[in-house]
Motif scaffolding. Sequence first.
Motif, PDB file in Angstrom:
ATOM      1  N   LEU A 118      44.024  47.284  25.698  1.00 46.58           N
ATOM      2  CA  LEU A 118      43.029  47.418  26.083  1.00 46.58           C
ATOM      3  C   LEU A 118      42.708  45.891  26.482  1.00 46.58           C
ATOM      4  N   PRO A 119      41.972  45.405  27.405  1.00 48.94           N
ATOM      5  CA  PRO A 119      41.686  43.969  27.178  1.00 48.94           C
ATOM      6  C   PRO A 119      41.303  43.564  26.023  1.00 48.94           C
ATOM      7  N   THR A 120      40.952  42.178  25.761  1.00 49.70           N
ATOM      8  CA  THR A 120      40.213  41.615  25.059  1.00 49.70           C
ATOM      9  C   THR A 120      39.010  40.453  25.421  1.00 49.70           C
ATOM     10  N   PHE A 121      39.654  39.949  26.649  1.00 52.13           N
ATOM     11  CA  PHE A 121      39.048  39.019  27.103  1.00 52.13           C
ATOM     12  C   PHE A 121      38.668  39.156  28.911  1.00 52.13           C
ATOM     13  N   GLU A 122      37.845  38.776  29.438  1.00 48.90           N
ATOM     14  CA  GLU A 122      37.859  38.649  30.953  1.00 48.90           C
ATOM     15  C   GLU A 122      37.345  37.718  31.610  1.00 48.90           C
ATOM     16  N   ARG A 123      37.393  37.390  32.461  1.00 44.68           N
ATOM     17  CA  ARG A 123      36.973  35.362  33.277  1.00 44.68           C
ATOM     18  C   ARG A 123      35.676  35.973  34.527  1.00 44.68           C
ATOM     19  N   GLU A 124      35.401  34.942  34.337  1.00 48.19           N
ATOM     20  CA  GLU A 124      33.671  35.896  35.771  1.00 48.19           C
ATOM     21  C   GLU A 124      33.905  34.459  36.385  1.00 48.19           C
ATOM     22  N   ARG A 125      34.363  34.290  37.462  1.00 49.35           N
ATOM     23  CA  ARG A 125      33.835  32.682  38.773  1.00 49.35           C
ATOM     24  C   ARG A 125      32.771  33.307  39.781  1.00 49.35           C
ATOM     25  N   ALA A 126      31.998  32.132  39.292  1.00 49.40           N
ATOM     26  CA  ALA A 126      30.542  32.766  40.137  1.00 49.40           C
ATOM     27  C   ALA A 126      29.744  31.215  40.202  1.00 49.40           C
TER      28      ALA A 126
END
Length: 248
Positions: A118-126
């Motif tokens: 299960l993922p513990t972090f995610e990234r967003e490019r905005a």
Amino acid sequence: MQVIEATLTTHGKVGFASREVGRMTDTDPCILNTALHYALGLASGRYVDVNHQPTYIEDTADVVNEVYVTPAAPARIERQGTARTEYLTTNRNARSDTYATPNYPATDDPTGRADKNLPTFERERALAPENTFRFYVFPYGQDASEVATRLPSYIRLGKKRGKGHVSYRIVEAERRSGTFSLGHPLSVYDHDTTPTGGVVMKQMQPTPVWFEGEFDTDHYAIEPPYRSESRICYPTGAKFLATKRDDV
């Protein structure tokens, strides 16, 4: 014909999911007119959507024959500048919002989650603040100046409703016939014409977009943002999701 040239400047972070690559959610430097219709107040959707089915055609039924909004593309703000897009990349916690999450050994985990990936972090490019985009509004059968007064100066865009400022300018557009090179992005579903060559098309959600292409049909040659540039050619009669409507 007179056309409204709109210049959008982002005043906050604007993010939407153009693609998801692993843990990264990425935002393309193109704002589709599906979003702009709602941001400009030309359409309104349901406050709560339990069906998760878009209603673009129903939401724009009252304005589709009166006004057309193009997608927005990065724009130059100076004569010698380039149309660059600046981004913000952030890491986010992908865990639940509980105050503390106990970490159990995999051999003694009462939740059954320890042996799952299960993922513990995610990234967003905005999109970062101070990005500039340009789009056009075609006021079919209406006075362009009068339509421009009804359009808002500040709008909200993206998943987190980032703020943006829009300025408007009335420009002249000459109607012409024959071949031309597309001068601004066009949604594939907004016109029934097809390009004859030189196509650069990108599959975007919910509509694919032609960014470049040679066409042979009636078109408008729009006054450019700067006098040293050539006119921007765009097909006449474009309508929001034209090929998806029963009346086309």
